[in-house]
Design a protein around this motif. Structure first.
Motif, PDB file in Angstrom:
ATOM      1  N   ASP A  31     -15.664  18.021  85.685  1.00  0.00           N
ATOM      2  CA  ASP A  31     -15.804  17.902  84.232  1.00  0.00           C
ATOM      3  C   ASP A  31     -15.274  19.138  83.523  1.00  0.00           C
ATOM      4  O   ASP A  31     -14.524  19.041  82.546  1.00  0.00           O
ATOM      5  N   ALA A  35     -11.926  18.896  81.261  1.00  0.00           N
ATOM      6  CA  ALA A  35     -12.054  19.168  79.828  1.00  0.00           C
ATOM      7  C   ALA A  35     -11.141  20.308  79.397  1.00  0.00           C
ATOM      8  O   ALA A  35     -10.438  20.219  78.380  1.00  0.00           O
ATOM      9  N   THR A 129     -18.677  16.582  79.296  1.00  0.00           N
ATOM     10  CA  THR A 129     -17.952  17.292  78.238  1.00  0.00           C
ATOM     11  C   THR A 129     -16.625  16.605  77.966  1.00  0.00           C
ATOM     12  O   THR A 129     -16.135  16.611  76.841  1.00  0.00           O
ATOM     13  N   CYS A 130     -16.024  15.982  78.995  1.00  0.00           N
ATOM     14  CA  CYS A 130     -14.773  15.250  78.780  1.00  0.00           C
ATOM     15  C   CYS A 130     -14.965  14.110  77.779  1.00  0.00           C
ATOM     16  O   CYS A 130     -14.051  13.811  76.999  1.00  0.00           O
ATOM     17  N   VAL A 133     -14.867  15.888  74.442  1.00  0.00           N
ATOM     18  CA  VAL A 133     -13.502  16.339  74.138  1.00  0.00           C
ATOM     19  C   VAL A 133     -12.641  15.158  73.699  1.00  0.00           C
ATOM     20  O   VAL A 133     -11.858  15.275  72.744  1.00  0.00           O
ATOM     21  N   LEU A 151      -9.247  13.838  81.539  1.00  0.00           N
ATOM     22  CA  LEU A 151     -10.471  13.374  80.890  1.00  0.00           C
ATOM     23  C   LEU A 151     -11.190  12.325  81.733  1.00  0.00           C
ATOM     24  O   LEU A 151     -12.422  12.338  81.853  1.00  0.00           O
TER      25      LEU A 151
END
Length: 317
Positions: A31, A35, A129-130, A133, A151
């Motif tokens: 991740d 990201a 977190t991807c 983002v 991602l």
């Protein structure tokens, strides 16, 4: 604790910067890497000068494109973007540049995040977190096949292949949009979950051999020492699958894996079933994460660290 800034405020701050440094947490995972590299590539395409500051990572993560963006910092930047990092201490050596940057933004999905940036966007319910983002890039920056691959890698890594409870309809919508870019989704999945080096296999075997049950079978805990890792001809970059194997033991409520970073420093990873908050457990040792998945670093020899963790687990149970 600071409130989240809006996406628009953050996008405007990013637009004002010319030089941008991006970093994730120490010992970066799928991740954090996905990201940082996807965001970095999007900003390069928008005309920014971008440096991604990531520690060396395991070979399996090279399936994530845009690794060429990882390089040494040349000096302070207009903007420092911290991604997938719960507190500034977890930035490792990149923290030096975080403190020298003209402006800092913290984007993360860990509920325990300390909101240490001048701007912060923390979405604890997001799968990864991807996923967050993607929400910043969608409609604002062009997402090409390589960015989409990064991602997607972060999405599947942090959801365990869309199995974890953090997987939402929005997660699946985003995965579908990324797949429309023609990404090698099968290759990414296989590299993360079905592919391993021989040394990784040997270390996992050693860790599982060391595993034991505690508290009437409610806790499974395993350890591995530096000596054992060396004996398997491996490195501590090859350990992240072990906790998930431990978590699969039937009848357990909490899984714990500890490995020796140095003779007096131990990394601990925790997984919990419904009703068991392992983030609260990790926070007792200065760590954090999610309710069902968390970790920390303990300044003690490995046997002492194990005693300390088990003592706290007994209270929790």
């Amino acid at each position: 604790m600071r409130e989240n800034n809006t996406k628009q405020e953050i996008l405007e701050q990013i637009a004002r910067a010319n030089t941008i440094q991006i970093a994730g947490h120490t010992n970066p995972d799928g991740d954090a890497i996905g990201a940082c590299l996807a965001m970095g590539a999007a900003l390069v395409a928008a005309g920014k000068k971008v440096t991604v500051l990531l520690e060396a990572y395991a070979p399996k993560y090279t399936v994530i494109p845009n690794g060429h963006l990882v390089k040494a910092a040349e000096g302070p930047a207009d903007l420092f973007l911290a991604l997938d990092c719960g507190d500034e201490g977890r930035l490792g050596q990149a923290a030096e540049w975080f403190h020298q940057a003209a402006y800092t933004i913290n984007i993360d999905h860990h509920g325990s995040n300390t909101r240490y940036g001048q701007m912060n966007y923390v979405e604890g319910d997001a799968s990864s977190t991807c996923e967050i983002v993607y929400g910043f890039l969608e409609g604002n920056y062009e997402i090409d096949r390589d960015m989409a691959s990064g991602l997607y890698a972060g999405l599947i890594y942090d959801t365990g292949g869309f199995r974890h409870s953090s997987t939402s309809p929005e997660t699946m919508r985003i995965a579908g949009e990324l797949m429309k870019k023609g990404i090698p989704f099968t290759e990414i999945y296989n590299r993360f979950f079905d592919s391993r080096s021989f040394s990784e296999l040997k270390i996992m075997g050693q860790a599982l051999e060391n595993a034991a049950l505690f508290f009437d079978g409610k806790v499974v805990c395993a350890t591995v020492t530096t000596e054992e890792i060396v004996r398997c001809h491996g490195t501590n970059k090859e350990l992240d699958a072990i906790i998930n194997y431990l978590n699969g033991v039937q009848g357990t409520a909490v899984a714990c894996f500890l490995y020796e970073k140095t003779p007096t420093e131990v990394k601990a990873s925790f997984r919990g079933k419904d009703g068991y908050d392992v983030c609260a457990l990790a926070q007792k040792f200065g760590g954090g994460g999610h309710v069902k998945a968390a970790g920390c670093t303990i300044a003690a020899p490995i046997e002492k660290a194990k005693e300390m963790v088990l003592a706290e687990m007994e209270k929790m149970l």
